[in-house]
Design an enzyme around this catalytic site. Structure first.
Site, PDB file in Angstrom:
ATOM      1  N   ASP A 147     100.847  16.799 104.643  1.00  0.00           N
ATOM      2  CA  ASP A 147     101.832  16.247 103.723  1.00  0.00           C
ATOM      3  C   ASP A 147     101.340  16.598 102.317  1.00  0.00           C
ATOM      4  O   ASP A 147     100.157  16.907 102.106  1.00  0.00           O
ATOM      5  CB  ASP A 147     102.006  14.741 103.905  1.00  0.00           C
ATOM      6  CG  ASP A 147     103.333  14.252 103.311  1.00  0.00           C
ATOM      7  OD1 ASP A 147     103.946  14.985 102.492  1.00  0.00           O
ATOM      8  OD2 ASP A 147     103.772  13.136 103.642  1.00  0.00           O
ATOM      9  N   TRP A 148     102.251  16.507 101.367  1.00  0.00           N
ATOM     10  CA  TRP A 148     101.948  17.007 100.015  1.00  0.00           C
ATOM     11  C   TRP A 148     100.825  16.181  99.353  1.00  0.00           C
ATOM     12  O   TRP A 148     100.962  14.983  99.167  1.00  0.00           O
ATOM     13  CB  TRP A 148     103.226  17.022  99.187  1.00  0.00           C
ATOM     14  CG  TRP A 148     103.985  18.326  99.292  1.00  0.00           C
ATOM     15  CD1 TRP A 148     104.465  19.050  98.240  1.00  0.00           C
ATOM     16  CD2 TRP A 148     104.327  19.086 100.465  1.00  0.00           C
ATOM     17  NE1 TRP A 148     105.072  20.205  98.688  1.00  0.00           N
ATOM     18  CE2 TRP A 148     105.003  20.255 100.044  1.00  0.00           C
ATOM     19  CE3 TRP A 148     104.112  18.919 101.836  1.00  0.00           C
ATOM     20  CZ2 TRP A 148     105.467  21.225 100.938  1.00  0.00           C
ATOM     21  CZ3 TRP A 148     104.573  19.896 102.720  1.00  0.00           C
ATOM     22  CH2 TRP A 148     105.234  21.014 102.274  1.00  0.00           C
TER      23      TRP A 148
END
Ligand code: BGC
Length: 677
Positions: free
Chosen positions: A234-235
């Protein structure tokens, strides 16, 4: 041109350690890296999952709402309420075609996390509290999307069930619960639709970051389920680069000057022997396998066609609308009557959640216009919709709700009463404002804003024919339920939601949605109560007893059970037959109009050798029936229905007990049952 595994391995053999490390992280916000020397090109990713959020100018303006226009499909909460694999597959197809036209190779979605608490700020972006339902619907979405040559990245793996401290908190779950409740939606989708990517979540699971968990990323995902795609963080979810790379995070996203700098840590680790080069080669192989596959299936010349997408969005929205109450058959409304349309959401609808799934809708429809196609409309605002969320950037988002903005407005209420009294029926659009349910923040309670509560109360007193249409992404308390005659759950229906709702309330479409989650009477009844959004560690003390598994096993009354939903027609069930694992049942439309029924199959167990919920969903089908028509619906119950996760062998194992197949109108109302073994 697609490359074979051998060709990719040959390419890797020619790379320096620096080049390999560089491919283990992304290039900027949405792309993989190029290696010019070896002719390695890059691919584009973009959010997902309710349409495309392509940000062309992200470098100049990082506002997450600043994206190119796209079709806004129903949010997953709504899509799930359709119990409609076919409608979701069509959404996948439409998103795939739009992605092709926008030169996007991978869509970041769908999200399949379990709805553990109604308070999770991101519930609107997930399908259900039931792993089987979520797994089936995710499979349909991914198969539809990937058939168009665009990759899906299923998210957020694993146990990312709240937004509070989402980047640091640890979800503490026992092994059995993890495998029976929190993993199966991922497992089913991986096995049945082979997503190109799996997104490793922000949180820790039992103390280890998901991005650093070899158990999760390699042993379960690749080893047990056969995942052969790319694990994407995930970012900004990678906290420690080398352990994440060693544990199986193939691609760190996004690539910013800061994150790209950590490529050097990978190079140093290979050089000093803390990370084996062979391991790094595996990471690079998975990245390149994905890049070459998705570049090869990219199609030039697909035209952007918002109308095509809108049709799929409308079809899914129509299927998703749930009729919850219909006293005196107030619905469908007669065409041509005088409707007092009340509520700011009727003017400016809420049709999606806030955060990374936000789409700049290309073809938004509005309740005021849509309802005016069927009736004479007078409008009153009733309450003020919250202002749009501020400029949202970055990972924490930090949205804070200022509840003082939702105090009742006596002037607006008085005007609504006047309008309601002068009409044949009052239709109130109500629900939750966007800043009460958005990525980055959980709700604190299950109540609607006081401004709306006061409005419903006042209008229901002034006009006995009162219908409430709800726009929300997650359950709410309804203290006003007995005061109104009609109640329709629209969830967040995407750009076509208003059009679909108008068709449903005037009977052009017969409602066929079912709740994909339980609506508890009050928050305290929810099994995670007291163990949700706690600091640092969240103990999943309720174990297997999430959602209806809890309410049904412990006989706790709910506002609306899982699977609940009414129709304008009636259905009867008969002839339940069990032949080995094959189950069949006949459904008859006994009413006056054509309609669609969601046939729900649960497997229940008594005298089980292990502790187990009284029943679990193991099959469903949505069938269309004309008045008087009978259809036989068949199911094949799989082994999993009779198994539990055995913590000694670390595998599923058959559990001795007396099993029963149960056909239910919903998880609470079982109509027919028969033994099954
Ligand atoms: C979200 C993901 C999303 C990513 C990229 C993260 O904050 O958790 O769901 O895909 O951002 O926008």
């Amino acid at each position: 041109m697609r490359k074979t595994d051998a060709e990719i391995r040959e390419l890797i053999a020619q790379m320096t350690v620096e080049e390999k490390a560089s491919l283990n992280s992304g290039d900027s916000m949405w792309k993989t890296k190029v290696v010019e020397r070896l002719g390695i090109e890059q691919m584009w990713m973009c959010d997902g999952p309710h349409g495309l959020r392509k940000q062309e100018n992200y470098a100049d303006d990082p506002d997450i709402n600043d994206s190119l226009p796209g079709v806004s499909f129903p949010a997953e909460c709504a899509m799930a309420a359709g119990f409609d694999r076919d409608a979701i597959a069509k959404v996948g197809t439409a998103i795939g075609l739009e992605a092709q036209a926008r030169d996007v190779h991978m869509v970041l979605g769908p999200g399949v996390n379990m709805k553990r608490s109604p308070l999770c700020g991101r519930n609107f972006e997930y399908f259900s509290e039931d792993p089987y339902l979520a797994g089936e619907l995710a499979t349909a979405y991914i198969n539809g999307l990937q058939a168009e040559g665009v990759g899906a990245c299923i998210k957020h793996y694993m146990a990312n069930n709240q937004e509070f401290e989402r980047t640091t908190g640890s979800s503490e779950i026992d092994e059995r619960t993890m495998h029976e409740i929190y993993m199966p939606a991922f497992e089913m989708a991986v096995k049945n639709s082979k997503p190109a990517g799996v997104m490793a979540s922000y949180n820790k699971v039992n103390g280890t970051y998901a991005t650093e968990s070899r158990d999760l990323l390699v042993d379960d995902l690749r080893g047990k389920w056969g995942f052969d795609g790319c694990v994407i963080s995930d970012w900004w979810a990678v906290h420690n680069r080398v352990p994440a790379t060693a544990a199986g995070t193939d691609l760190l996203m996004p690539g910013t000057p800061d994150t790209i700098k950590t490529d050097e840590e990978v190079v140093a680790a290979v050089k000093d022997g803390t990370l084996s080069e062979k391991e790094l080669d595996e990471r690079v192989f998975h990245v390149l396998r994905m890049v070459y596959d998705l570049l090869a299936t990219h199609r030039e010349g697909i035209k952007l066609d918002f109308e095509r997408g809108h049709k799929a969005a409308l079809n899914a929205a129509e299927s998703s609308i749930v009729l919850l109450k219909n006293e005196d058959d107030i619905l469908p409304l007669k065409k041509g009557i005088k409707v007092a349309l009340i509520g700011d959401f009727a003017d400016d609808p809420r049709y999606q959640g806030g955060g990374s799934s936000h789409v700049n809708a290309a073809g938004q429809t509005y309740p005021r216009t849509e309802i005016a196609k069927f009736a004479e409309v007078t409008y009153a605002q009733g309450y003020r919709k919250a202002p749009e969320p501020r400029h949202l950037t970055g990972v924490g988002l930090n949205v804070k709700v200022d509840e003082t903005r939702y105090e009742p407005d006596e002037g607006l209420i008085a005007e609504a009463i006047k309008v309601a009294q002068a009409a044949d029926v009052a239709v109130i659009y109500a629900g939750l404002p966007e800043d009460m349910e958005t990525e980055g923040d959980d709700r604190k309670h299950m109540q609607m804003p006081p401004s709306q509560l006061a409005l419903i109360d006042a209008v229901a007193k002034a006009q006995p024919n009162c219908v409430v249409l709800l726009q929300n992404g997650s359950p709410i308390e309804m203290p006003w339920l007995s005061e109104i005659k009609g109640l329709v759950e629209l969830y967040l229906g995407g750009e076509a939601g208003a059009e679909a709702a108008a068709k449903v309330i005037f009977g052009d479409v017969v409602p066929s949605g079912r709740l994909p989650e339980t609506f508890p009477l009050k928050l305290e009844d929810n099994p995670s109560y007291g163990n949700f959004a706690t600091k640092d560690k969240v103990e999943y003390k309720e174990g297997l007893y999430i959602g209806y598994r809890h309410y049904e096993s412990k006989d706790i009354k709910t506002l609306f059970p899982f699977g609940y939903g009414l129709s304008y027609t009636t259905f009867e069930y008969s002839d339940l037959k069990v032949d080995g694992r094959k189950v069949s049942v006949k459904v008859t439309n006994t009413g006056k109009v054509a309609g669609r029924e969601v046939v729900q199959l649960y497997v229940g167990v008594k005298n089980c050798e292990v502790d187990r919920p009284v029943r679990e969903l193991r099959g469903f089908d949505k069938v269309s029936l004309n008045p008087g028509e009978i259809k036989e619906v068949t199911f094949e119950v799989t082994d999993r229905a009779f198994e539990y996760w055995d913590v000694k062998s670390h595998d599923f194992k058959k559990a001795a007990g007396s099993y029963e197949v149960q056909i239910g109108k919903n998880a609470h109302d079982i109509i027919l049952s028969a033994p099954i073994a």
